[in-house]
Design a protein around this motif. Structure first.
Motif, PDB file in Angstrom:
ATOM      1  N   PRO A   1      26.332 -11.278  41.720  1.00 47.62           N
ATOM      2  CA  PRO A   1      26.309 -11.695  40.618  1.00 47.62           C
ATOM      3  C   PRO A   1      25.827 -10.673  39.487  1.00 47.62           C
ATOM      4  N   THR A   2      26.362 -10.942  38.339  1.00 47.47           N
ATOM      5  CA  THR A   2      25.922 -10.059  36.988  1.00 47.47           C
ATOM      6  C   THR A   2      24.640 -10.554  36.581  1.00 47.47           C
ATOM      7  N   THR A   3      24.423 -11.951  36.726  1.00 45.81           N
ATOM      8  CA  THR A   3      23.315 -12.554  36.247  1.00 45.81           C
ATOM      9  C   THR A   3      22.532 -13.007  37.263  1.00 45.81           C
ATOM     10  N   PRO A   4      21.656 -12.606  38.087  1.00 42.24           N
ATOM     11  CA  PRO A   4      20.949 -13.080  39.196  1.00 42.24           C
ATOM     12  C   PRO A   4      20.001 -14.418  38.515  1.00 42.24           C
TER      13      PRO A   4
ATOM     14  N   THR B   1      13.640 -15.855  39.345  1.00 41.26           N
ATOM     15  CA  THR B   1      12.437 -16.363  40.043  1.00 41.26           C
ATOM     16  C   THR B   1      11.359 -16.428  39.500  1.00 41.26           C
ATOM     17  N   GLY B   2      10.487 -17.097  39.824  1.00 45.36           N
ATOM     18  CA  GLY B   2       8.886 -17.240  39.123  1.00 45.36           C
ATOM     19  C   GLY B   2       8.472 -18.620  39.576  1.00 45.36           C
ATOM     20  N   SER B   3       7.307 -18.753  39.115  1.00 43.38           N
ATOM     21  CA  SER B   3       6.721 -19.868  39.326  1.00 43.38           C
ATOM     22  C   SER B   3       7.073 -20.893  38.629  1.00 43.38           C
ATOM     23  N   ASN B   4       7.915 -20.942  37.467  1.00 43.41           N
ATOM     24  CA  ASN B   4       8.137 -22.119  36.766  1.00 43.41           C
ATOM     25  C   ASN B   4       9.945 -22.514  37.296  1.00 43.41           C
ATOM     26  N   THR B   5      10.349 -21.501  38.211  1.00 43.56           N
ATOM     27  CA  THR B   5      11.740 -22.115  38.479  1.00 43.56           C
ATOM     28  C   THR B   5      12.092 -22.356  39.864  1.00 43.56           C
ATOM     29  N   THR B   6      12.991 -23.279  40.173  1.00 45.15           N
ATOM     30  CA  THR B   6      13.278 -23.676  41.381  1.00 45.15           C
ATOM     31  C   THR B   6      13.781 -22.426  42.449  1.00 45.15           C
ATOM     32  N   GLU B   7      13.574 -22.843  43.711  1.00 44.93           N
ATOM     33  CA  GLU B   7      13.740 -21.721  44.890  1.00 44.93           C
ATOM     34  C   GLU B   7      15.181 -21.392  44.637  1.00 44.93           C
ATOM     35  N   PRO B   8      15.698 -19.920  44.680  1.00 45.73           N
ATOM     36  CA  PRO B   8      17.061 -19.575  44.520  1.00 45.73           C
ATOM     37  C   PRO B   8      17.818 -20.299  45.513  1.00 45.73           C
ATOM     38  N   PRO B   9      18.920 -20.418  45.653  1.00 49.37           N
ATOM     39  CA  PRO B   9      19.743 -20.677  46.771  1.00 49.37           C
ATOM     40  C   PRO B   9      20.137 -19.555  47.812  1.00 49.37           C
ATOM     41  N   PRO B  10      20.114 -19.871  49.014  1.00 47.39           N
ATOM     42  CA  PRO B  10      20.113 -18.669  50.073  1.00 47.39           C
ATOM     43  C   PRO B  10      21.421 -17.818  50.081  1.00 47.39           C
TER      44      PRO B  10
ATOM     45  N   LEU C   1      42.886 -14.266  49.498  1.00 50.73           N
ATOM     46  CA  LEU C   1      43.067 -15.369  48.751  1.00 50.73           C
ATOM     47  C   LEU C   1      42.025 -16.049  48.009  1.00 50.73           C
ATOM     48  N   ASN C   2      40.751 -16.038  48.740  1.00 49.60           N
ATOM     49  CA  ASN C   2      39.686 -16.911  48.232  1.00 49.60           C
ATOM     50  C   ASN C   2      38.495 -16.045  47.458  1.00 49.60           C
ATOM     51  N   LEU C   3      39.181 -14.728  47.328  1.00 53.75           N
ATOM     52  CA  LEU C   3      37.991 -13.970  46.439  1.00 53.75           C
ATOM     53  C   LEU C   3      37.790 -14.497  45.007  1.00 53.75           C
ATOM     54  N   ASN C   4      39.045 -14.945  44.382  1.00 54.81           N
ATOM     55  CA  ASN C   4      38.662 -15.334  43.190  1.00 54.81           C
ATOM     56  C   ASN C   4      37.969 -16.440  42.956  1.00 54.81           C
ATOM     57  N   ALA C   5      37.911 -17.397  43.955  1.00 56.25           N
ATOM     58  CA  ALA C   5      37.307 -18.730  43.972  1.00 56.25           C
ATOM     59  C   ALA C   5      35.693 -18.241  43.930  1.00 56.25           C
ATOM     60  N   LEU C   6      35.563 -17.158  45.367  1.00 53.91           N
ATOM     61  CA  LEU C   6      34.370 -17.074  45.479  1.00 53.91           C
ATOM     62  C   LEU C   6      33.584 -16.333  44.501  1.00 53.91           C
ATOM     63  N   SER C   7      34.293 -15.579  43.536  1.00 55.63           N
ATOM     64  CA  SER C   7      33.651 -14.659  42.507  1.00 55.63           C
ATOM     65  C   SER C   7      33.065 -15.974  41.575  1.00 55.63           C
ATOM     66  N   SER C   8      33.986 -16.808  41.210  1.00 59.27           N
ATOM     67  CA  SER C   8      33.376 -17.792  40.237  1.00 59.27           C
ATOM     68  C   SER C   8      32.022 -18.635  40.660  1.00 59.27           C
TER      69      SER C   8
ATOM     70  N   LYS D   1      28.273 -18.824  39.264  1.00 59.07           N
ATOM     71  CA  LYS D   1      27.595 -19.987  38.912  1.00 59.07           C
ATOM     72  C   LYS D   1      26.303 -20.195  39.679  1.00 59.07           C
ATOM     73  N   ARG D   2      26.296 -19.704  40.887  1.00 56.13           N
ATOM     74  CA  ARG D   2      24.910 -19.733  41.852  1.00 56.13           C
ATOM     75  C   ARG D   2      24.259 -18.822  41.348  1.00 56.13           C
ATOM     76  N   GLY D   3      24.442 -17.645  40.997  1.00 54.30           N
ATOM     77  CA  GLY D   3      23.783 -16.334  40.822  1.00 54.30           C
ATOM     78  C   GLY D   3      23.073 -15.684  42.141  1.00 54.30           C
TER      79      GLY D   3
END
Length: 308
Positions: free
Chosen positions: A6-9, A12-21, A38-45, A49-51
């Motif tokens: 991700p370009t924008t991870p 993380t911090g005390s006021n945020t929820t735990e990031p997805p694995p 053929l799945n790379l474009n969808a995976l990139s999107s 979103k997940r960061g």
């Protein structure tokens, strides 16, 4: 390895929820991460979103991964040791990669044999897996000649059948034992009375080659100038729905990884019996996974694996 970062991870911090694995995607037998092209474009999107990153890996001894010598030292008759040693070849390499990358927990997505191995990894290293997603996994059901493992027939006290947890223990009497013996004798008798299907010479040769550990890729490597034609016949059928350029690209990719030095491919005959039934089916092993581990099975509308 192919990584989608991700370009924008996710912050993380005390006021945020735990990031997805972190998500790790692994291919099936005789394939490579290029099969997910053929799945790379969808995976990139999805990553944006997940960061959180997604990694596509080649199993050791397959794809464009390193090709160390594969060896099983267990006796041919010791099925459990054969399977465990063959699985360890892949699982310990995946664990070494996870440690090197500094990943705490992973969502494992595995296709076909990759789904089987992802499950085996979760059984060996349950603390490192947050979710299993199994895409048409191989080795789920037992074959017609598979015997039920002893630990399935008699569950341990530390892992009882959930339906029996609250039941009072009962001592089997002589009548109960005699009834079980009678049932076993009747089943054996019925099996012997069934007409045995005469095996064709082709089937006998196939089973002999399988049990001897021969690899279909060994035939390709011995084919010399005929290898591209043999792979072309396969790739033109398997990728018939793709545009011609993509089919050609996958054909050249498949040809290169198929002609590489033999390694992980030799594990197949130790893990699966002839006709591709697992020697230690997952249906007898998944009960040992952590109860809180989410497991998702995914099958296609025209799937080579039977979802039943």
């Amino acid at each position: 390895m192919l990584s989608i970062l991700p370009t924008t991870p996710t912050p993380t911090g005390s006021n945020t929820t735990e990031p997805p694995p972190t998500t790790v995607i692994l291919h099936g037998y005789g394939a490579g991460l290029g099969f997910f092209s053929l799945n790379l474009n969808a995976l990139s999107s999805w990553v944006s979103k997940r960061g959180m990153p997604v990694y596509l890996l080649d199993w050791i001894g397959m794809g464009r991964s390193s090709r160390p010598t594969f060896k099983v030292t267990a006796k041919h008759t010791d099925t459990r040791q054969r399977v465990e040693q063959a699985e360890t070849f892949f699982l310990d390499a995946l664990e070494e990669w996870r440690t090197t990358m500094g990943i705490q927990k992973m969502t494992l997505i595995g296709h076909s044999l990759g789904g089987y191995l992802c499950t085996a990894y979760a059984l060996k290293y349950p603390q490192n897996v947050s979710r299993l997603v199994l895409l048409s996994p191989a080795g789920v059901n037992a074959g017609p000649d598979t015997s039920v493992p002893e630990d399935e027939l008699q569950r341990s006290r530390t892992n009882p059948d959930p339906a029996d947890v609250n039941k009072e223990p009962q001592v089997a009497g002589k009548a109960d034992v005699d009834a079980v013996k009678k049932e076993q004798i009747e089943r054996a008798s019925q099996h012997e009375q069934q007409p045995k299907q005469k095996e064709t010479l082709t089937r006998r040769l196939f089973i002999h080659a399988w049990e001897a550990g021969y690899s279909p890729f060994g035939v390709l490597r011995a084919g010399g100038p005929w290898a591209p034609m043999l792979v072309g016949r396969y790739s033109s059928r398997r990728f018939a729905d793709l545009d011609p350029q993509h089919t050609r690209d996958l054909h050249h990719y498949l040809l290169q990884i198929s002609l590489a030095r033999g390694s992980g491919e030799y594990a197949l005959s130790h893990i699966l019996a002839p006709m591709a039934h697992a020697r230690l089916p997952l249906e007898y092993r998944v009960n040992k996974l952590p109860k809180n581990l989410p497991v998702t099975f995914v099958y296609g509308g025209h799937d080579w694996m039977d979802p039943e």
